[in-house]
Write a protein that holds these residues in place. Structure first.
Motif, short mmCIF file in Angstrom:
data_model
loop_
_atom_site.label_atom_id
_atom_site.label_comp_id
_atom_site.label_asym_id
_atom_site.label_seq_id
_atom_site.Cartn_x
_atom_site.Cartn_y
_atom_site.Cartn_z
N LYS A 156 0.85 -1.19 0.00
CA LYS A 156 0.00 0.00 0.00
C LYS A 156 0.88 1.24 0.00
O LYS A 156 2.01 1.22 0.56
CB LYS A 156 -0.89 0.01 1.25
N GLU A 157 0.38 2.28 -0.58
CA GLU A 157 1.10 3.55 -0.60
C GLU A 157 1.39 3.99 0.84
O GLU A 157 0.56 3.82 1.73
CB GLU A 157 0.23 4.59 -1.29
N GLY A 158 2.60 4.53 1.05
CA GLY A 158 2.97 5.01 2.38
C GLY A 158 3.76 4.00 3.19
O GLY A 158 4.27 4.34 4.26
N GLN A 159 3.85 2.77 2.72
CA GLN A 159 4.61 1.75 3.43
C GLN A 159 6.01 1.61 2.84
O GLN A 159 6.18 1.68 1.62
CB GLN A 159 3.89 0.39 3.32
N PHE A 219 22.89 -10.64 -13.57
CA PHE A 219 21.64 -10.17 -12.99
C PHE A 219 20.86 -11.29 -12.31
O PHE A 219 20.92 -12.46 -12.70
CB PHE A 219 20.75 -9.57 -14.08
N GLY A 220 20.08 -10.89 -11.30
CA GLY A 220 19.11 -11.78 -10.70
C GLY A 220 17.83 -11.79 -11.52
O GLY A 220 17.71 -11.10 -12.54
N PRO A 221 16.83 -12.57 -11.06
CA PRO A 221 15.58 -12.71 -11.82
C PRO A 221 14.63 -11.53 -11.69
O PRO A 221 13.66 -11.43 -12.44
CB PRO A 221 14.96 -13.97 -11.22
N GLY A 222 14.88 -10.63 -10.72
CA GLY A 222 14.04 -9.44 -10.60
C GLY A 222 12.91 -9.59 -9.60
O GLY A 222 12.47 -10.70 -9.28
N THR A 223 12.47 -8.46 -9.09
CA THR A 223 11.28 -8.36 -8.22
C THR A 223 10.35 -7.33 -8.82
O THR A 223 10.76 -6.20 -9.10
CB THR A 223 11.65 -7.93 -6.79
N ARG A 224 9.10 -7.75 -9.03
CA ARG A 224 8.10 -6.81 -9.56
C ARG A 224 7.32 -6.23 -8.39
O ARG A 224 6.60 -6.97 -7.71
CB ARG A 224 7.18 -7.50 -10.54
N LEU A 225 7.48 -4.95 -8.15
CA LEU A 225 6.82 -4.27 -7.04
C LEU A 225 5.63 -3.47 -7.56
O LEU A 225 5.76 -2.71 -8.52
CB LEU A 225 7.80 -3.33 -6.33
N THR A 226 4.51 -3.68 -6.93
CA THR A 226 3.31 -2.91 -7.25
C THR A 226 2.82 -2.21 -5.99
O THR A 226 2.60 -2.87 -4.96
CB THR A 226 2.18 -3.82 -7.79
N VAL A 227 2.71 -0.90 -6.08
CA VAL A 227 2.23 -0.11 -4.95
C VAL A 227 0.91 0.55 -5.33
O VAL A 227 0.81 1.20 -6.37
CB VAL A 227 3.27 0.96 -4.55
N THR A 228 -0.10 0.34 -4.50
CA THR A 228 -1.44 0.89 -4.80
C THR A 228 -1.93 1.81 -3.69
O THR A 228 -1.37 1.81 -2.60
CB THR A 228 -2.45 -0.24 -5.00
N PRO A 270 6.87 4.21 -7.06
CA PRO A 270 7.67 3.02 -6.79
C PRO A 270 7.32 1.78 -7.61
O PRO A 270 8.11 0.84 -7.65
CB PRO A 270 7.42 2.75 -5.30
N THR A 271 6.18 1.76 -8.26
CA THR A 271 5.79 0.57 -9.03
C THR A 271 6.74 0.40 -10.20
O THR A 271 6.85 1.28 -11.06
CB THR A 271 4.34 0.71 -9.52
N ALA A 272 7.45 -0.73 -10.23
CA ALA A 272 8.46 -0.98 -11.27
C ALA A 272 9.00 -2.39 -11.10
O ALA A 272 8.66 -3.11 -10.16
CB ALA A 272 9.61 0.03 -11.17
#
Lengths: 114, 111
Positions: B14-17, B102-111, B85-87
């Motif tokens: 969540k936004e703000g965290q 490179f590593g496999p990546g982390t997909r971050l989604t902030v709502t 931050p969503t990326a």
């Protein structure tokens, strides 16, 4: 002007075609050059690494560097559908505190259709 | 197997965290890097570390923080100050002046 320019494409070719991917750069201090392949939602994987002008070949892939023109290329011979991915050029070694840092091109999206 | 691991693969907040992304490598590399990838923008460097207990800001460090207490680990914290931050976040490592892996990546989604 960006330090590294790469045509984002997209590029679509038939299976078996020769593919040419290109990047230009502005800083003549760059010393080493790489090409990465990135499949959708995956981390980039290193294809080629070179630090001198000229050609370097690895299987169906040839990396070409022209330092005088500040131009690098990746050629893919006998392209296959499995080559469909985003190709990223990366350039580094500008010296000083920048040593070890890479500057990436925007990436070219390639599709090879059967 | 030698390599770079990133966890989790997908992360929702969540936004703000604040949120911390993990990166571990067993390649014995001195240098580690964090990149952010957005559609059509290639990779942009957030932070990098060339040696334990030392790190430098990259091109887009605002709203991010890192630590490098062990050679094998380079966690990235995305703070609430990061405006967008969503990326897709990628961690890499290398020997000094050499190719990065490179590593496999982390997909971050902030709502």
């Amino acid at each position: 002007q960006k330090e590294v320019e790469q045509d984002p494409g997209p590029l679509s070719v038939p299976e078996g075609a020769i593919v040419s991917l290109n990047c230009t750069y502005s800083n003549s201090a760059f010393q080493y050059f790489m090409w990465y392949r990135q499949y959708s939602r995956k981390g980039p994987e290193l294809l080629m690494y070179t630090y001198s002008s000229g050609n370097k070949e690895d299987g169906r892939f040839t990396a070409q560097v022209d330092k005088s023109s500040k131009y690098i290329s990746l050629f893919i011979r006998d392209s296959q559908p499995s080559d469909s991915a985003t190709y990223l050029c990366a350039i580094g070694g500008a010296g000083g505190t920048s040593y070890g840092k890479l500057t990436f091109g925007q990436g070219t999206i390639l599709t090879v259709h059967p | 197997d030698g390599g770079i691991t990133q966890s989790p693969k997908y992360l929702f907040r969540k936004e703000g965290q604040n949120v911390t992304l993990s990166c571990e490598q067993n390649l014995n590399h001195d240098a580690m890097y964090w990149y952010r990838q957005d559609p059509g923008q290639g990779l942009r460097l957030i932070y990098y570390s060339q040696i334990v207990n030392d790190f430098q800001k990259g091109d887009i460090a605002e709203g991010y923080s890192v630590s490098r207490e062990k050679k094998e680990s380079f966690p990235l914290t995305v703070t609430s100050a990061q405006k967008n931050p969503t990326a897709f976040y990628l961690c890499a490592s290398s020997s000094p002046g050499r190719e990065q892996y490179f590593g496999p990546g982390t997909r971050l989604t902030v709502t």
